[in-house]
Write an enzyme that holds these catalytic residues in place. Structure first.
Site, PDB file in Angstrom:
ATOM      1  N   ASP A  54       0.042  -7.477   1.359  1.00 18.66           N
ATOM      2  CA  ASP A  54       0.565  -6.124   1.558  1.00 18.66           C
ATOM      3  C   ASP A  54       2.092  -6.079   1.581  1.00 18.66           C
ATOM      4  OD1 ASP A  54       0.250  -3.417   1.673  1.00 18.66           O
ATOM      5  OD2 ASP A  54      -0.207  -3.313   3.811  1.00 18.66           O
ATOM      6  N   SER A  89       4.882   2.223   7.997  1.00 16.98           N
ATOM      7  CA  SER A  89       4.471   1.171   7.075  1.00 16.98           C
ATOM      8  C   SER A  89       5.634   0.650   6.255  1.00 16.98           C
ATOM      9  CB  SER A  89       3.410   1.701   6.108  1.00 16.98           C
ATOM     10  OG  SER A  89       2.131   1.597   6.644  1.00 16.98           O
ATOM     11  N   HIS A  94       0.815  -1.212   0.000  1.00 17.98           N
ATOM     12  CA  HIS A  94       0.000   0.000   0.000  1.00 17.98           C
ATOM     13  C   HIS A  94       0.852   1.268   0.000  1.00 17.98           C
ATOM     14  CE1 HIS A  94       0.403  -0.060   4.544  1.00 17.98           C
ATOM     15  NE2 HIS A  94       0.435   1.242   4.348  1.00 17.98           N
TER      16      HIS A  94
END
Length: 381
Positions: free
Chosen positions: A156, A229, A126
């Protein structure tokens, strides 16, 4: 950036939660060659270990035209962004209108880590979803243009590549060996503050946060925030045992509930992506559901066993071998399946074209069939 721009609705909720972690990131790296091997002794701090590991952690910066960001969104995704803002009291990180650059260009950032001396980098899917350009910044400030080798939204995980020679790197460890209560270290760039280290413990294992069929997250209380992230979660031996992906928070900031993709899963996906840029997964072609209490009682089970086939899609491997609605799958290649997630994974870990033996129950009679799997197409199993 808008991490949900090309995300299937079935994955939107989980990836959206993950994106809470990944819209600001900047990291660092200097010159160190080889994986870290230092392990602190009980009662000591992590100063030496962090100094060894931090050069392998990098900033991932992405850009995308605003027109492409909004144009790639569906009405459902736009509705989701509105619901997100209402729920969390803040705009969805990286959504159109956030992080605009010159000319309305969308910008976002996250974290990554180097896993090979020649420039292979792991991050979250993402973080780089829909990016027109990806730039990696090392600890010494060196900026390198990155190529997206491949991305797997289902887990992901994404793999990038930069031009490099003898870059510092880290190695994956064994997440299967993790225990609840074990110390862990997270690295990333929360809120754009710069290279940040946080510590905590493994709070839980095997967490399912409803982001997709491959949920098997490590839960940690190490502080993880926006910008983390794609960053690494280390054990005390300096091995990557997780990829920081998501947080659960009513405020958008860390409340001690973070989630990481376990290294055993991430390393397999990374190897697959590095090979040809795609992850190939087996496909059966059925819709499935848990075995309810009423069905279990009717079959004489003490509790729900196996996974019920709710529907068989036409022209699929399942239909070809005669699987039917109402069949209860008990095992795949001799391995018991207890939940829909078990069956999905058992099929998905096989390559298209692989033959698997499925044992199932039909009208109280146990039967087996060998299925040649197709290529998974974002279906249930």
């Amino acid at each position: 950036m808008t991490p949900t721009a090309k995300t299937p609705k079935a994955l939107m909720t989980g990836v959206a939660i993950a994106a809470i972690v990944g819209t600001t990131g900047a990291l660092s790296t200097t010159a160190m060659v080889g994986p870290a091997e230092a392990a602190p002794q009980a009662g000591t701090d992590y100063v030496d270990l962090v100094a060894e590991l931090s050069p392998s952690v990098v900033t991932i910066e992405v850009s995308k035209s605003a027109a492409n960001a909004r144009g790639s969104m569906t009405d459902e995704q736009e509705e989701f962004l509105e619901e997100f803002q209402e729920r969390f009291g803040m705009p969805f990180p990286g959504a159109p209108g956030q992080g605009r650059g010159p000319g309305g260009e969308m910008r976002g950032s996250g974290t990554g880590f180097i896993v090979s001396a020649d420039g292979r980098i792991v991050t979250n899917a993402h973080v780089i979803d829909g990016a027109d350009e990806v730039t990696v910044t090392l600890e010494d400030g060196t900026e390198l243009e990155a190529e997206i080798i491949g991305s797997d939204p289902a887990t992901d995980i994404a793999v990038l590549d930069v031009e490099g020679d003898e870059l510092p790197f880290v190695e994956f460890g064994d997440s299967e060996a993790l225990q609840v209560g074990q110390n862990v270290i997270a690295m990333g760039n929360p809120f754009g503050l710069g290279n940040t280290v946080t510590t905590g413990i493994v709070s839980a294992l095997g967490r399912d946060i409803n982001s997709g069929p491959f949920d098997d997250f490590i839960q940690t209380d190490a502080a993880i925030n926006r910008g983390n992230s794609g960053g690494p979660l280390f054990n005390e031996a300096g091995q990557v045992i997780g990829v920081n992906t998501a947080i659960l928070s009513p405020t958008g900031g860390s409340v001690g509930v973070g989630f990481s993709v376990p290294s055993d899963l991430a390393s397999e996906v990374v190897a697959d992506l590095a090979d040809d840029g795609v992850v190939e997964r087996g496909w059966l072609g059925v819709r499935i559901q848990p075995v309810g209490e009423d069905v279990a009682m009717a079959l004489g089970f003490e509790e729900g066993e196996g996974v019920m086939i709710a529907d068989v899609t036409a022209d699929t491997p399942a239909e070809e071998v005669g699987l039917q609605n109402g069949d209860i799958v008990l095992s795949v290649n001799g391995e018991e399946v207890e939940t829909p997630r078990d069956l999905t994974r058992a099929i998905a870990i096989e390559k298209p074209g692989a033959e698997v033996e499925i044992t199932y129950l039909r009208r109280g009679e146990e039967q087996s069939v060998t299925v040649t799997l197709g290529d998974r197409a974002n279906l249930d199993a």
